[in-house]
Write a protein that holds these residues in place. Structure first.
Motif, PDB file in Angstrom:
ATOM      1  N   LEU A 153       0.823  -1.273   0.001  1.00 43.29           N
ATOM      2  CA  LEU A 153      -0.020  -0.061  -0.001  1.00 43.29           C
ATOM      3  C   LEU A 153       0.895   1.234   0.059  1.00 43.29           C
ATOM      4  CD1 LEU A 153      -3.012  -0.802   2.456  1.00 43.29           C
ATOM      5  CD2 LEU A 153      -3.040  -0.761  -0.128  1.00 43.29           C
ATOM      6  N   ARG A 154       2.077   1.151   0.751  1.00 45.90           N
ATOM      7  CA  ARG A 154       2.835   2.366   0.607  1.00 45.90           C
ATOM      8  C   ARG A 154       3.512   2.627  -0.730  1.00 45.90           C
ATOM      9  NH1 ARG A 154       7.459   2.209   5.301  1.00 45.90           N
ATOM     10  NH2 ARG A 154       8.419   1.064   3.733  1.00 45.90           N
ATOM     11  N   ALA A 155       3.676   1.600  -1.528  1.00 42.36           N
ATOM     12  CA  ALA A 155       4.391   1.438  -2.839  1.00 42.36           C
ATOM     13  C   ALA A 155       3.398   2.088  -3.794  1.00 42.36           C
ATOM     14  CB  ALA A 155       4.766  -0.134  -3.229  1.00 42.36           C
ATOM     15  N   ALA A 202       3.662   5.128  -6.182  1.00 43.54           N
ATOM     16  CA  ALA A 202       3.474   4.734  -7.709  1.00 43.54           C
ATOM     17  C   ALA A 202       2.660   5.819  -8.272  1.00 43.54           C
ATOM     18  CB  ALA A 202       3.153   3.429  -7.979  1.00 43.54           C
ATOM     19  N   GLU A 203       1.454   6.263  -7.605  1.00 39.84           N
ATOM     20  CA  GLU A 203       0.475   7.212  -7.854  1.00 39.84           C
ATOM     21  C   GLU A 203       1.091   8.506  -8.200  1.00 39.84           C
ATOM     22  OE1 GLU A 203      -3.595   5.450  -6.006  1.00 39.84           O
ATOM     23  OE2 GLU A 203      -2.359   6.930  -4.547  1.00 39.84           O
ATOM     24  N   ALA A 204       2.073   8.700  -7.332  1.00 36.20           N
ATOM     25  CA  ALA A 204       2.790  10.008  -7.399  1.00 36.20           C
ATOM     26  C   ALA A 204       3.863  10.001  -8.539  1.00 36.20           C
ATOM     27  CB  ALA A 204       3.583  10.374  -6.172  1.00 36.20           C
ATOM     28  N   ILE A 205       4.477   8.777  -8.848  1.00 35.10           N
ATOM     29  CA  ILE A 205       5.330   8.816 -10.121  1.00 35.10           C
ATOM     30  C   ILE A 205       4.644   8.716 -11.347  1.00 35.10           C
ATOM     31  CG2 ILE A 205       6.749   6.858 -11.220  1.00 35.10           C
ATOM     32  CD1 ILE A 205       7.689   5.901  -8.404  1.00 35.10           C
ATOM     33  N   TYR A 261       1.478 -14.021   3.087  1.00 32.60           N
ATOM     34  CA  TYR A 261       0.945 -12.332   3.391  1.00 32.60           C
ATOM     35  C   TYR A 261      -0.495 -12.222   3.126  1.00 32.60           C
ATOM     36  CZ  TYR A 261       5.992 -12.300   3.571  1.00 32.60           C
ATOM     37  OH  TYR A 261       7.398 -12.454   3.662  1.00 32.60           O
ATOM     38  N   ASP A 262      -1.434 -12.474   3.957  1.00 30.34           N
ATOM     39  CA  ASP A 262      -2.801 -12.234   3.676  1.00 30.34           C
ATOM     40  C   ASP A 262      -3.123 -10.969   3.281  1.00 30.34           C
ATOM     41  OD1 ASP A 262      -3.470 -15.159   3.992  1.00 30.34           O
ATOM     42  OD2 ASP A 262      -3.896 -14.796   5.933  1.00 30.34           O
ATOM     43  N   ASP A 263      -2.648  -9.869   3.961  1.00 32.30           N
ATOM     44  CA  ASP A 263      -2.824  -8.628   3.732  1.00 32.30           C
ATOM     45  C   ASP A 263      -2.521  -8.198   2.051  1.00 32.30           C
ATOM     46  OD1 ASP A 263      -4.043  -8.203   6.217  1.00 32.30           O
ATOM     47  OD2 ASP A 263      -2.362  -7.165   7.122  1.00 32.30           O
ATOM     48  N   PHE A 264      -1.329  -8.575   1.852  1.00 29.38           N
ATOM     49  CA  PHE A 264      -0.604  -8.328   0.562  1.00 29.38           C
ATOM     50  C   PHE A 264      -1.550  -9.015  -0.548  1.00 29.38           C
ATOM     51  CE2 PHE A 264       1.808 -10.593  -2.889  1.00 29.38           C
ATOM     52  CZ  PHE A 264       2.125  -9.528  -3.661  1.00 29.38           C
ATOM     53  N   LEU A 265      -2.179 -10.060  -0.444  1.00 27.60           N
ATOM     54  CA  LEU A 265      -3.121 -10.627  -1.330  1.00 27.60           C
ATOM     55  C   LEU A 265      -4.426  -9.974  -1.361  1.00 27.60           C
ATOM     56  CD1 LEU A 265      -2.408 -14.359  -0.725  1.00 27.60           C
ATOM     57  CD2 LEU A 265      -1.441 -13.183  -2.451  1.00 27.60           C
ATOM     58  N   ASN A 266      -4.935  -9.731  -0.243  1.00 29.20           N
ATOM     59  CA  ASN A 266      -6.320  -8.649  -0.281  1.00 29.20           C
ATOM     60  C   ASN A 266      -5.886  -7.456  -0.893  1.00 29.20           C
ATOM     61  OD1 ASN A 266      -7.463 -10.709   0.811  1.00 29.20           O
ATOM     62  ND2 ASN A 266      -7.014 -10.046   2.861  1.00 29.20           N
ATOM     63  N   ASN A 267      -4.701  -6.662  -0.674  1.00 31.67           N
ATOM     64  CA  ASN A 267      -4.471  -5.436  -1.350  1.00 31.67           C
ATOM     65  C   ASN A 267      -4.088  -5.268  -2.619  1.00 31.67           C
ATOM     66  OD1 ASN A 267      -5.103  -4.162   1.146  1.00 31.67           O
ATOM     67  ND2 ASN A 267      -3.004  -4.492   1.817  1.00 31.67           N
ATOM     68  N   LEU A 268      -3.870  -6.488  -3.430  1.00 36.09           N
ATOM     69  CA  LEU A 268      -3.338  -6.236  -4.718  1.00 36.09           C
ATOM     70  C   LEU A 268      -4.506  -5.715  -5.662  1.00 36.09           C
ATOM     71  CD1 LEU A 268      -2.000 -10.139  -5.476  1.00 36.09           C
ATOM     72  CD2 LEU A 268      -0.786  -7.793  -5.634  1.00 36.09           C
ATOM     73  N   VAL A 269      -5.528  -5.663  -5.390  1.00 41.50           N
ATOM     74  CA  VAL A 269      -6.595  -4.816  -6.129  1.00 41.50           C
ATOM     75  C   VAL A 269      -6.160  -3.443  -6.464  1.00 41.50           C
ATOM     76  CG1 VAL A 269      -8.050  -4.543  -4.160  1.00 41.50           C
ATOM     77  CG2 VAL A 269      -9.130  -4.404  -6.456  1.00 41.50           C
ATOM     78  N   HIS A 270      -5.356  -2.899  -5.227  1.00 44.60           N
ATOM     79  CA  HIS A 270      -5.079  -1.622  -5.453  1.00 44.60           C
ATOM     80  C   HIS A 270      -3.942  -1.070  -6.469  1.00 44.60           C
ATOM     81  CE1 HIS A 270      -7.445  -0.384  -1.929  1.00 44.60           C
ATOM     82  NE2 HIS A 270      -6.970  -1.502  -1.219  1.00 44.60           N
ATOM     83  N   VAL A 271      -3.547  -2.404  -7.197  1.00 46.57           N
ATOM     84  CA  VAL A 271      -2.247  -2.050  -8.234  1.00 46.57           C
ATOM     85  C   VAL A 271      -3.021  -1.617  -9.232  1.00 46.57           C
ATOM     86  CG1 VAL A 271      -0.555  -3.274  -9.623  1.00 46.57           C
ATOM     87  CG2 VAL A 271      -0.833  -3.693  -7.077  1.00 46.57           C
ATOM     88  N   LEU A 328      -2.901 -16.839  -9.365  1.00 48.77           N
ATOM     89  CA  LEU A 328      -3.261 -15.945  -8.199  1.00 48.77           C
ATOM     90  C   LEU A 328      -3.337 -14.377  -8.356  1.00 48.77           C
ATOM     91  CD1 LEU A 328      -3.887 -15.824  -5.011  1.00 48.77           C
ATOM     92  CD2 LEU A 328      -1.507 -16.006  -4.696  1.00 48.77           C
ATOM     93  N   VAL A 329      -2.276 -13.987  -9.106  1.00 47.65           N
ATOM     94  CA  VAL A 329      -2.193 -12.587  -9.234  1.00 47.65           C
ATOM     95  C   VAL A 329      -3.319 -12.154 -10.092  1.00 47.65           C
ATOM     96  CG1 VAL A 329      -0.645 -10.617 -10.143  1.00 47.65           C
ATOM     97  CG2 VAL A 329       0.393 -12.601  -8.693  1.00 47.65           C
ATOM     98  N   ARG A 330      -3.495 -13.001 -11.287  1.00 47.17           N
ATOM     99  CA  ARG A 330      -4.476 -12.543 -12.184  1.00 47.17           C
ATOM    100  C   ARG A 330      -5.966 -12.540 -11.496  1.00 47.17           C
ATOM    101  NH1 ARG A 330      -1.961 -14.853 -17.229  1.00 47.17           N
ATOM    102  NH2 ARG A 330      -0.800 -12.991 -18.064  1.00 47.17           N
ATOM    103  N   SER A 331      -6.113 -13.356 -10.525  1.00 46.35           N
ATOM    104  CA  SER A 331      -7.541 -13.274 -10.110  1.00 46.35           C
ATOM    105  C   SER A 331      -7.552 -11.899  -9.186  1.00 46.35           C
ATOM    106  CB  SER A 331      -7.602 -14.346  -8.855  1.00 46.35           C
ATOM    107  OG  SER A 331      -6.716 -14.236  -7.946  1.00 46.35           O
ATOM    108  N   LYS A 332      -6.625 -11.248  -8.931  1.00 48.01           N
ATOM    109  CA  LYS A 332      -6.736 -10.143  -8.305  1.00 48.01           C
ATOM    110  C   LYS A 332      -6.540  -8.660  -9.066  1.00 48.01           C
ATOM    111  CE  LYS A 332      -6.547 -12.350  -4.328  1.00 48.01           C
ATOM    112  NZ  LYS A 332      -7.910 -12.370  -3.336  1.00 48.01           N
ATOM    113  N   VAL A 333      -5.615  -8.766 -10.206  1.00 45.94           N
ATOM    114  CA  VAL A 333      -5.316  -7.522 -10.979  1.00 45.94           C
ATOM    115  C   VAL A 333      -5.615  -7.687 -12.290  1.00 45.94           C
ATOM    116  CG1 VAL A 333      -3.335  -6.841  -9.205  1.00 45.94           C
ATOM    117  CG2 VAL A 333      -2.822  -8.385 -11.108  1.00 45.94           C
ATOM    118  N   ASP A 334      -5.665  -6.574 -13.039  1.00 47.03           N
ATOM    119  CA  ASP A 334      -5.659  -6.446 -14.646  1.00 47.03           C
ATOM    120  C   ASP A 334      -4.566  -5.769 -15.111  1.00 47.03           C
ATOM    121  OD1 ASP A 334      -6.804  -6.947 -17.095  1.00 47.03           O
ATOM    122  OD2 ASP A 334      -8.319  -5.514 -16.617  1.00 47.03           O
TER     123      ASP A 334
END
Length: 514
Positions: free
Chosen positions: A113-115, A119-122, A142-152, A179-185
């Protein structure tokens, strides 16, 4: 066709301290122009940190502009997320707008989330953004990481899976991609390390699974065991997919880095394989292999202990000298210890009260028959070295001293010297490099109560240019000598030639009238 990002100058910097000669860089730029590579990641952009790190860690604007004017490829720099905040971006990124195409963020998955905010600023500066997310083999923890992938989504142009430990298998690559494709596009990338020599098959698997971009480096140059070899990947694509490839240019760019490969000898070995197979830190292995001279058995045992969270140390009696010793000769592993052996032996023979401390067993055989008390520092691989140096330890009359308990690397003590083996209670003059040969030897002189300490065979390194391993050991010894002199206020002097910044005398001046 898959996009290729070559990151030789960035990842290879872990071996060269991010310094590369102009000749190497010019050849790299020239010959990659004739290869089907899309991006060149040429280094970090970093805020100042302590210690020396070279040009390609800070990537000055003039160097980026020079490379840009000579390459047809898109340029990439990387930011280390743990060291960079949004408020740092004006300083780091504004000067390189129009020169660099993509900014990648190297990040711990637990800081996703910090990244994302970074990234938004970059993106506001007009760069493509890549996420290089480390520790791929541990993501499922890392459950939090997997749950937060959508923010990418909507932020990253490329989302990289980084096999930091070099230990994933093709089935793991497929599973992680799903796994990643189930969370991000977003477009996916893969960065493989070569601990188990699976970087190629894992990269080809990622490609077959639809990953859009792959990282590689010339000759696999990169931290620890190294990365996917650019030349190998391109050759495989030529063979299997008909990629048009200029093999003359490929050979030329490989030749440009062959000298560095001979010097630093990166690539996998047994400890790296163990660390990769068990997702254990390469940094520890890199240090143990290149600067600590530990045996493979010791390293592997330590890695297995890390995995199982156990200590395999054997606690020994504490070294407690009976009485004090006024004079100590510390014998190191340099050539001076045997080039001047006759004079040193004469100096020692004239005073039976002199105690000999062998920081290394390398030169010990030449002093074996002296009647003086002899103490051996047992660090890392020294127990095995002693067995090789001495044909017979059966009549061993000295003492072996180990670093304080507990020790990083466990304990190996030759069975025939076990009854004369001890450990230091503590290393009091420094909190750094406490398991080094020099720290151990100097602490022993302190515990002996020595007033005069004579160094033999601490030559320093005369070869130029000095290799990274020797540079680190030189800096380590300089630090320890300085700390010890400040701490002890003892008379310390080298009596054989040395390049270290310590007081010097000549062993010959000390025996000329004997």
């Amino acid at each position: 066709m898959i996009k290729i990002l070559d990151c030789t100058l960035r990842d290879g910097g872990y071996y060269t301290n991010w310094d590369f000669s102009k000749e190497v860089v010019d050849k790299y730029i020239k010959h990659t122009n004739n290869l089907p590579i899309d991006y060149l990641e040429v280094g970090y952009r970093s805020k100042p940190i302590d210690g020396y790190l070279g040009k390609y860690f800070y990537m000055p604007v003039y160097e980026l502009a020079y490379i840009k004017s000579n390459t047809q490829k898109k340029l990439v720099i990387i930011l280390n997320e743990k060291d960079v905040r949004v408020e740092d971006l004006d300083e780091l990124l504004k000067p390189i707008q129009g020169i660099v195409s993509m900014v990648r963020i190297a990040l711990d998955p637990q800081q996703l989330l910090r990244a994302v905010k970074l990234a938004e600023a970059i993106k506001t500066y007009g760069f493509e953004v890549g996420f290089n997310v480390m520790y791929m083999s541990k993501w499922k923890q890392y459950d939090d990481f997997l749950n937060n992938l959508v923010h990418v989504n909507g932020v990253a142009d490329y989302f990289y899976m980084v096999d930091s430990y070099g230990g994933v298998f093709p089935a793991d690559v497929k599973e992680t991609i799903a796994l990643v494709r189930s969370k991000v596009d977003v477009k996916l990338g893969f960065h493989g390390h070569n601990n188990l020599e699976l970087a190629l098959i894992n990269s080809l698997t990622a490609m077959e699974e639809g990953v859009e971009i792959i990282d590689s480096t010339i000759l696999g140059m990169g931290r620890g065991a190294g990365n996917l070899k650019t030349e190998l990947f391109l050759t495989a694509l030529n063979s299997q997919h008909g990629l048009d490839l200029n093999f003359n240019a490929l050979g030329d760019v490989v030749d440009a880095f062959s000298g560095l490969h001979e010097k630093y000898n990166w690539g996998t070995n047994l400890p790296y394989m163990i660390s990769g197979g068990n997702s254990l830190p390469q940094k520890d292995v890199m240090d143990w292999v290149t600067t600590r001279f530990y045996s493979f058995n010791s390293i592997i045992q330590a890695l297995q202990n890390q995995k199982e969270k156990v200590k395999d140390n054997e606690q020994l009696p504490v070294f407690k000298p009976q009485g004090s010793t006024k004079r100590v000769v510390v014998i190191g592993g340099g050539k001076g210890a045997y080039e001047h052996v006759d004079a040193v032996r004469e100096f020692i023979r004239n005073d039976k009260d002199v105690t000999i401390v062998h920081a290394s067993s390398k030169n010990a055989l030449a002093y074996q028959d002296l009647e003086n008390e002899q103490i051996f520092c047992l660090v890392g691989n020294e127990g095995h070295r002693m067995e090789k140096v001495f044909d017979d330890l059966g009549n061993f009359a000295g003492q072996t001293i180990l670093p304080p308990f507990p020790r990083k690397m466990g304990t190996y003590v030759p069975s025939c010297v076990k009854n004369n083996s001890f450990e230091l209670e503590s290393v009091t003059f420094t909190d750094k490099y406490q398991d080094s040969h020099t720290a151990l030897a100097l602490q022993i002189t302190h515990d002996l109560g020595a007033e005069e300490i004579y160094l033999v065979g601490y030559d320093g390194y005369n070869d130029f240019p000095i290799a990274e391993k020797e540079r680190q050991l030189t800096a380590e010894n300089e630090f320890l000598f300085n700390r010890f002199l400040e701490y002890s206020n003892k008379q310390v002097q080298a009596i054989t030639p040395t390049r270290y910044d310590i007081p010097m005398n000549s062993v010959y001046s000390m025996i000329y009238d004997k």
